[in-house]
Scaffold this active site. Structure first.
Site, short mmCIF file in Angstrom:
data_model
loop_
_atom_site.label_atom_id
_atom_site.label_comp_id
_atom_site.label_asym_id
_atom_site.label_seq_id
_atom_site.Cartn_x
_atom_site.Cartn_y
_atom_site.Cartn_z
N HIS A 1 0.81 -1.22 0.00
CA HIS A 1 0.00 0.00 0.00
C HIS A 1 0.84 1.27 0.00
O HIS A 1 0.31 2.38 -0.11
CB HIS A 1 -0.96 0.00 1.20
CG HIS A 1 -0.34 0.32 2.52
ND1 HIS A 1 0.12 -0.63 3.40
CD2 HIS A 1 -0.08 1.51 3.12
CE1 HIS A 1 0.60 -0.05 4.47
NE2 HIS A 1 0.50 1.25 4.33
N ASP B 1 -0.14 -7.59 1.46
CA ASP B 1 0.39 -6.23 1.52
C ASP B 1 1.92 -6.26 1.51
O ASP B 1 2.58 -6.06 2.54
CB ASP B 1 -0.13 -5.53 2.78
CG ASP B 1 0.15 -4.03 2.77
OD1 ASP B 1 0.50 -3.50 1.70
OD2 ASP B 1 0.00 -3.41 3.84
N SER C 1 4.43 2.66 8.14
CA SER C 1 3.91 1.74 7.14
C SER C 1 5.05 1.21 6.27
O SER C 1 5.92 1.97 5.83
CB SER C 1 2.89 2.47 6.26
OG SER C 1 1.74 2.79 6.99
#
Length: 546
Positions: free
Chosen positions: A348, A396, A494
């Site tokens: 992502h 992911d 992230s």
């Protein structure tokens, strides 16, 4: 060393237990707790009264809210175990008085400004209280600095080194740092751990942070350390009256002992040629993985605080800018170096219509460091089955192929190394590490400095319970953190790494993926399970030639 702890470690050796499973060395128990080994990989802390908790981290909160008004509550070793340090010019006992008596040092004039004040300083003096003199500067890296600067680069007021807020966040500078000379019950900037310059802790809301200080480097070596002004409250039990007005005379300065020469030895003019035995090739780049060589032993990591240079050499900052523009690159995600030309990150994080680069080897986003390496991303490969839903993010994971020549992109140094890929599932309850610059969807702001925190691997059945995440979790994900709330990937980034030690080697076990808010009860961080993608990583990295 505690005799019981020493006896236990000898007992470990007798039983031929490998060193890496002796979880009581170093002692993880805080506040003089005694560590006891439980099985091969666990431990238990026997806590002295009145402390309790898994690591004896919980104790009486002597510094309750409002106790010190506009002041800072600090810990002292004797009853009542706290002392109020009023933030000048607010004075004891209620910390409310302005300009009476004068809080400005060195002849500064106090001028009221509503409920606040300003100090108009005489020529040559600066600082909120005119307490920083013209000779207040640091030599070399500032390890011997004993000056009076007490503000960060961004103007935040430093916390006292014995502040209750530092202690309650699991840090004790007086026990943690190898060199505590210069530390004390004050909030002056110091460099006890051989960082590049003096720094201090500060508080922003409920977060304990640190930053470098607004302190000047000496222009020329002087042979002595910067001069030192000793305030009247230099000990926990001293009077809390304001410091006297000091004049810039020789009687107000005390030369301190020089810990290291201010003039470095001049280098030889003869070039030094590395000696390589005849017929021996230079060491191969990235021949090993998962073996950090920190500049100093990792003794200052308190879950979300400072990271020692070289302690996380595989950590990468992924940065983007609009395609084919001249705008500056901005950090968006973390990543982890697994080969000279390959970085692993979250799917992502990838924005295909952007220019991308990675920066590795540094700790600060807002400072260009000599140890940094900046490399353009040649290609971003997102997993073919990556998908987002309103409840979760699946598969992911992504690979970044870096630009390079002849298969060499990143160069191995003390500050740039690779993390190993895992080869097996790790046990539930194992303590691992997350790291990043604190920029996530749930954070209003991030940190310019690399932070890390420790989290526990959580049982998959527990994490798929309805009160946690339920059926949205599949076997390509896992949870880590604390079900009761606390440190989680809000302190990471992230795409950043979750690394664990397996056989004394750091393996990249997970990637920061998603979660429900930050640090909430029964909502730990969710990570991409790297072991499920080992074949995918191998196939992609072997098929695409750098």
């Amino acid at each position: 060393m505690n005799l019981k702890l020493l006896f236990f470690c000898l007992f470990c050796a007798v039983l031929l237990i490998p060193a890496e499973v002796c979880k009581c060395v170093p002692n993880p128990c805080l506040n003089n707790g005694v560590c006891e080994q439980k099985g091969k990989k666990g431990f238990k802390c026997r806590c002295p009264k009145p402390f309790k908790g898994r690591k004896c981290q919980k104790g009486p909160k002597y510094c309750r809210k409002g106790l010190c008004g506009r002041g800072e509550c600090v810990r002292i070793p004797t009853a009542p175990f706290y002392e109020c340090k009023c933030k000048m010019p607010f004075q004891p006992p209620d910390c409310r008085t302005l300009c009476q008596p004068n809080p400005c040092w060195n002849g500064g004039q106090c001028v009221k400004d509503g409920n606040n004040f300003d100090c108009q300083c005489p020529l040559g003096f600066r600082g909120r209280f005119c307490h920083v003199g013209p000779n207040d500067c640091y030599v070399d890296d500032g390890e011997s600095y004993h000056g009076n600067v007490s503000e960060t680069d961004d103007g935040y007021e430093c916390l006292h080194w014995n502040s209750h807020f530092i202690l309650e966040n699991g840090a004790d500078p007086f026990k943690t740092f190898q060199d505590t000379e210069g530390l004390g019950p004050h909030n002056f900037c110091r460099n006890p751990d051989e960082d590049k310059m003096p720094w201090c802790f500060y508080r922003r809301g409920s977060r304990l942070l640190w930053d470098y200080c607004n302190v000047t480097k000496c222009l020329e070596p002087t042979g002595v350390t910067p001069t030192k002004i000793v305030p009247t409250d230099a000990s926990p039990t001293a009077s809390k009256a304001p410091p006297p007005t000091l004049k810039p005379t020789a009687s107000t300065t005390v030369p301190t002992k020089t810990e290291k020469p201010s003039q470095a030895p001049q280098p030889s003019t003869t070039p030094v040629v590395p000696l390589i035995p005849t017929g021996t090739a230079p060491p191969q780049q990235f021949a090993t993985c998962g073996k950090p060589v920190p500049k100093r032993p990792i003794t200052r990591i308190f879950g979300g605080l400072k990271v020692a240079p070289g302690a996380l050499p595989w950590q990468v900052s992924l940065q983007v800018r609009p395609k084919n523009s001249n705008l500056p690159f901005k950090h968006i995600c973390g990543g982890v170096l697994i080969k000279s030309c390959w970085v692993l990150t979250a799917g992502h994080c990838i924005e295909q219509n952007k220019d991308m680069q990675v920066v590795m080897g540094g700790l600060s986003l807002n400072t260009e460091e000599p140890t940094e390496q900046t490399i353009k991303v040649a290609e971003a490969i997102v997993h073919e089955n990556y998908r987002e839903t309103t409840a979760a993010v699946y598969n992911d994971i992504a690979l970044l192929r870096l630009s390079g020549t002849d298969g060499v992109c990143a160069n191995e140094t003390q500050f740039v190394k690779t993390a190993c890929l895992p080869d097996a599932q790790l046990p539930d309850g194992m303590e691992c590490k997350i790291a990043g610059w604190g920029v996530t969807e749930d954070a209003q702001y991030g940190s310019n400095h690399l932070l890390d925190a420790n989290v526990l691997l959580i049982n998959q059945e527990k994490c798929t319970e309805p009160r946690v995440y339920g059926r949205v979790l599949d076997n390509t994900m896992f949870c880590a953190g604390y079900l009761q709330g606390g440190a989680d990937s809000c302190q990471g980034d992230s795409g950043g790494p979750l690394t664990c030690q397996a056989n004394s080697t750091n393996v990249i076990y997970g990637l920061v993926s998603w979660g429900d808010q930050c640090g909430q009860k029964n909502k730990p961080g969710v990570y991409t399970r790297v072991t499920r993608f080992l074949n995918w990583i191998k196939t992609k990295t072997q098929a695409a030639a750098p």
